[in-house]
Design a protein around this motif. Structure first.
Motif, PDB file in Angstrom:
ATOM      1  N   VAL A   1      22.879  28.285 -43.643  1.00 11.43           N
ATOM      2  CA  VAL A   1      23.161  28.232 -42.212  1.00 11.43           C
ATOM      3  C   VAL A   1      24.588  28.718 -41.993  1.00 11.43           C
ATOM      4  CG1 VAL A   1      23.485  26.726 -40.216  1.00 11.43           C
ATOM      5  CG2 VAL A   1      21.517  26.397 -41.711  1.00 11.43           C
ATOM      6  N   GLU A   2      24.715  29.818 -41.282  1.00 15.56           N
ATOM      7  CA  GLU A   2      26.026  30.378 -40.989  1.00 15.56           C
ATOM      8  C   GLU A   2      26.413  30.014 -39.557  1.00 15.56           C
ATOM      9  OE1 GLU A   2      26.206  34.133 -44.047  1.00 15.56           O
ATOM     10  OE2 GLU A   2      25.543  34.533 -42.006  1.00 15.56           O
ATOM     11  N   GLY A   3      27.485  29.234 -39.464  1.00 15.73           N
ATOM     12  CA  GLY A   3      27.923  28.738 -38.167  1.00 15.73           C
ATOM     13  C   GLY A   3      28.858  29.705 -37.474  1.00 15.73           C
ATOM     14  N   GLY A   4      28.679  29.851 -36.162  1.00 15.47           N
ATOM     15  CA  GLY A   4      29.559  30.704 -35.379  1.00 15.47           C
ATOM     16  C   GLY A   4      29.524  32.142 -35.854  1.00 15.47           C
ATOM     17  N   CYS A   5      30.541  32.907 -35.486  1.00 17.58           N
ATOM     18  CA  CYS A   5      30.662  34.287 -35.962  1.00 17.58           C
ATOM     19  C   CYS A   5      32.027  34.828 -35.563  1.00 17.58           C
ATOM     20  CB  CYS A   5      29.557  35.182 -35.396  1.00 17.58           C
ATOM     21  SG  CYS A   5      29.644  35.480 -33.617  1.00 17.58           S
ATOM     22  N   ASN A   6      32.465  35.847 -36.283  1.00 13.04           N
ATOM     23  CA  ASN A   6      33.677  36.554 -35.897  1.00 13.04           C
ATOM     24  C   ASN A   6      33.443  37.312 -34.599  1.00 13.04           C
ATOM     25  OD1 ASN A   6      35.407  35.850 -37.959  1.00 13.04           O
ATOM     26  ND2 ASN A   6      34.960  37.646 -39.217  1.00 13.04           N
TER      27      ASN A   6
ATOM     28  N   GLN B   1      23.394  19.030 -37.081  1.00  7.98           N
ATOM     29  CA  GLN B   1      23.450  18.371 -38.379  1.00  7.98           C
ATOM     30  C   GLN B   1      22.048  18.015 -38.871  1.00  7.98           C
ATOM     31  OE1 GLN B   1      25.995  17.575 -40.569  1.00  7.98           O
ATOM     32  NE2 GLN B   1      27.263  18.946 -39.328  1.00  7.98           N
ATOM     33  N   GLY B   2      21.194  17.615 -37.932  1.00 12.97           N
ATOM     34  CA  GLY B   2      19.812  17.302 -38.283  1.00 12.97           C
ATOM     35  C   GLY B   2      19.072  18.523 -38.788  1.00 12.97           C
ATOM     36  N   PHE B   3      19.331  19.665 -38.170  1.00 17.51           N
ATOM     37  CA  PHE B   3      18.711  20.913 -38.614  1.00 17.51           C
ATOM     38  C   PHE B   3      19.175  21.265 -40.022  1.00 17.51           C
ATOM     39  CE2 PHE B   3      19.246  25.585 -38.979  1.00 17.51           C
ATOM     40  CZ  PHE B   3      17.900  25.943 -39.008  1.00 17.51           C
ATOM     41  N   LEU B   4      20.483  21.155 -40.268  1.00 16.84           N
ATOM     42  CA  LEU B   4      21.024  21.445 -41.597  1.00 16.84           C
ATOM     43  C   LEU B   4      20.344  20.592 -42.663  1.00 16.84           C
ATOM     44  CD1 LEU B   4      24.854  21.708 -40.892  1.00 16.84           C
ATOM     45  CD2 LEU B   4      23.535  23.394 -42.143  1.00 16.84           C
ATOM     46  N   ALA B   5      20.186  19.317 -42.370  1.00 15.93           N
ATOM     47  CA  ALA B   5      19.564  18.421 -43.335  1.00 15.93           C
ATOM     48  C   ALA B   5      18.094  18.765 -43.545  1.00 15.93           C
ATOM     49  CB  ALA B   5      19.708  16.972 -42.856  1.00 15.93           C
ATOM     50  N   ALA B   6      17.408  19.108 -42.465  1.00 12.41           N
ATOM     51  CA  ALA B   6      15.969  19.368 -42.550  1.00 12.41           C
ATOM     52  C   ALA B   6      15.656  20.601 -43.381  1.00 12.41           C
ATOM     53  CB  ALA B   6      15.386  19.513 -41.143  1.00 12.41           C
ATOM     54  N   VAL B   7      16.466  21.650 -43.250  1.00 13.36           N
ATOM     55  CA  VAL B   7      16.191  22.884 -43.997  1.00 13.36           C
ATOM     56  C   VAL B   7      16.907  22.916 -45.339  1.00 13.36           C
ATOM     57  CG1 VAL B   7      15.757  24.166 -41.875  1.00 13.36           C
ATOM     58  CG2 VAL B   7      18.048  24.224 -42.872  1.00 13.36           C
ATOM     59  N   GLY B   8      17.714  21.887 -45.614  1.00 16.22           N
ATOM     60  CA  GLY B   8      18.398  21.800 -46.895  1.00 16.22           C
ATOM     61  C   GLY B   8      19.385  22.917 -47.125  1.00 16.22           C
ATOM     62  N   ALA B   9      20.115  23.284 -46.057  1.00 17.48           N
ATOM     63  CA  ALA B   9      21.012  24.435 -46.148  1.00 17.48           C
ATOM     64  C   ALA B   9      22.474  24.012 -46.171  1.00 17.48           C
ATOM     65  CB  ALA B   9      20.765  25.379 -44.974  1.00 17.48           C
ATOM     66  N   GLU B  10      23.299  24.913 -46.699  1.00 16.74           N
ATOM     67  CA  GLU B  10      24.745  24.722 -46.733  1.00 16.74           C
ATOM     68  C   GLU B  10      25.383  25.471 -45.569  1.00 16.74           C
ATOM     69  OE1 GLU B  10      28.398  26.453 -49.475  1.00 16.74           O
ATOM     70  OE2 GLU B  10      26.434  26.100 -50.391  1.00 16.74           O
ATOM     71  N   ALA B  11      26.368  24.863 -44.921  1.00 13.56           N
ATOM     72  CA  ALA B  11      27.056  25.513 -43.805  1.00 13.56           C
ATOM     73  C   ALA B  11      28.091  26.507 -44.331  1.00 13.56           C
ATOM     74  CB  ALA B  11      27.742  24.467 -42.928  1.00 13.56           C
ATOM     75  N   ARG B  12      28.040  27.728 -43.786  1.00 17.34           N
ATOM     76  CA  ARG B  12      28.960  28.788 -44.176  1.00 17.34           C
ATOM     77  C   ARG B  12      29.440  29.520 -42.923  1.00 17.34           C
ATOM     78  NH1 ARG B  12      25.423  31.569 -49.093  1.00 17.34           N
ATOM     79  NH2 ARG B  12      25.489  29.803 -50.539  1.00 17.34           N
TER      80      ARG B  12
ATOM     81  N   ALA C   1      24.897  27.227 -31.575  1.00 19.15           N
ATOM     82  CA  ALA C   1      24.018  28.230 -32.170  1.00 19.15           C
ATOM     83  C   ALA C   1      24.457  28.550 -33.586  1.00 19.15           C
ATOM     84  CB  ALA C   1      24.011  29.500 -31.320  1.00 19.15           C
ATOM     85  N   VAL C   2      23.471  28.825 -34.457  1.00 19.34           N
ATOM     86  CA  VAL C   2      23.746  29.187 -35.844  1.00 19.34           C
ATOM     87  C   VAL C   2      22.878  30.371 -36.233  1.00 19.34           C
ATOM     88  CG1 VAL C   2      24.327  26.806 -36.479  1.00 19.34           C
ATOM     89  CG2 VAL C   2      21.971  27.627 -36.789  1.00 19.34           C
ATOM     90  N   ASN C   3      23.226  30.982 -37.362  1.00 24.42           N
ATOM     91  CA  ASN C   3      22.416  32.038 -37.967  1.00 24.42           C
ATOM     92  C   ASN C   3      21.657  31.431 -39.140  1.00 24.42           C
ATOM     93  OD1 ASN C   3      23.767  34.545 -36.598  1.00 24.42           O
ATOM     94  ND2 ASN C   3      25.457  33.302 -37.371  1.00 24.42           N
ATOM     95  N   TYR C   4      20.355  31.695 -39.201  1.00 21.02           N
ATOM     96  CA  TYR C   4      19.539  31.194 -40.312  1.00 21.02           C
ATOM     97  C   TYR C   4      18.393  32.161 -40.520  1.00 21.02           C
ATOM     98  CZ  TYR C   4      16.234  28.232 -42.931  1.00 21.02           C
ATOM     99  OH  TYR C   4      15.361  27.736 -43.872  1.00 21.02           O
TER     100      TYR C   4
END
Length: 363
Positions: free
Chosen positions: A170-175, A297-308, A326-329
């Protein structure tokens, strides 16, 4: 003559097969209509979805009265094809790939979204699925920009996911991204007597030296490290082969951390290149991660992803500006986006489908 009309898309096929079918339909920015028609046709067969179309942007919504609504979006267009369509399957070092334009950016994510949109009639959240045009070109042409101006109500949500390639994390935000033109002027003269003129192309040399020496800054934003970038992406000038040019233009692309505003980025370019006339040709703000939201945070836990962090610009910024976290996944290695050897791991497509399906069904 053979019929060149693509076959209808089949969302009941596995997501790898569907990705290949979507990738094999050329949809370079500005030429998305054929693919958009087929996506609309596939969505129209699902009675649980309410459809809306704006140009080549297709929106499909559930209306189940859920407490939460999420947006899942993906762009249909690609950068130009360079001998990499139709796609093909390849195995490298024991890993199976789908090779070709759009596989990473971002038709794998589009295929997963289309399949789930049709199959999930009873998700635990109401979902707004968006398939849009013109992401790979100037921001003013972007299908989501156009849709947000015409139907802002369609963007009302608690959370948004862009299916952009993120290596399944899960990539948070963006440049943010900024393109400017640096213009140098001179005086024309015959090249047999160049000392009688001023060469505008030569006058760009200091800017090129500055760009070559530029060291990208890494900026911490809410615990994620965003690396900036500054690149010359185009240069033009010259009148004839025997004339000293009186004008030259250098195009520069600045990718800036989401902690900076567009105005701050523009000022940074004016400060770095004070001797040139700086003209802004394209600008899009970045987006802060927003990963502290409990729903995210719930989404991150559900998909088992690391925030980047997300280094490239994506439409998460558009949702962030509307107050929607919003995130990129999505499947695929973002470093392969736009390359001639663009490819995506088959298991990455399937893993992304499993992650989203599990989260949307509460499994």
């Amino acid at each position: 003559m053979p019929d060149e009309t693509p076959a209808p898309l089949d969302p009941t096929a596995d997501s790898v097969t569907l990705t290949k079918a979507i990738c094999d339909i050329p949809s370079v920015s500005g030429d998305e209509t054929v693919l958009a028609d087929l996506v609309e046709q596939a969505l129209a067969a699902a009675s649980h979805l309410e459809l809306h179309r704006d140009g080549d942007t297709i929106v499909a919504r559930t209306n189940l009265g859920r407490e939460r609504r999420v947006v899942i979006a993906g762009h249909l267009d690609t950068v130009p094809i360079n001998g990499n369509v139709p796609t093909r399957f390849e195995t490298e070092d024991g890993v199976d790939y789908l090779w070709g334009r759009g596989t990473t950016d971002m038709k794998g994510g589009v295929a997963v979204a289309l399949k789930l949109a049709v199959e999930l009639a009873d998700p635990v959240y109401d979902v707004t699925w968006m398939f849009y045009d013109h992401e790979e070109v100037a921001a003013d042409l972007n299908g989501l920009k156009r849709l947000a101006e015409a139907r802002p109500d369609l963007f009302e949500a608690d959370f948004a996911i862009l299916g952009e390639s993120s290596n399944g994390q899960v990539e948070g935000g963006c440049n943010g991204t900024l393109r400017v033109e640096l213009r140098a002027t001179g005086t024309r003269a015959h090249t047999s007597r160049p000392w009688m003129g001023v060469n505008a192309i030569h006058a760009l040399a200091p800017a090129l030296e500055r760009l070559a020496a530029f060291e990208a800054e890494t900026v911490d934003v809410e615990g994620l490290a965003y690396r900036e970038g500054l690149s010359a992406v185009g240069i033009g000038g010259g009148v004839a082969g025997n004339v000293v040019p009186d004008e030259a233009v250098l195009t520069v692309n600045y990718r800036f951390a989401p902690s900076r505003t567009v105005d701050e980025a523009i000022q940074a370019m004016r400060t770095l290149f004070p001797e040139y006339d700086v003209t802004v040709t394209d600008a899009s703000a970045g987006a802060r991660p927003g990963l502290d939201d409990p729903f995210v945070q719930g989404f991150l836990a559900a998909v088992g992803a690391e925030a980047r962090p997300k280094y490239g610009w994506t439409d998460v910024a558009r949702f962030s500006a509307l107050g929607v976290p919003a995130v990129n996944y999505g499947p695929g290695d973002p470093s392969l986006a736009h390359t001639d050897d663009e490819r995506v791991r088959l298991d990455a497509i399937l893993a992304c489908e499993i992650g989203l399906r599990s989260w949307l069904t509460g499994a």
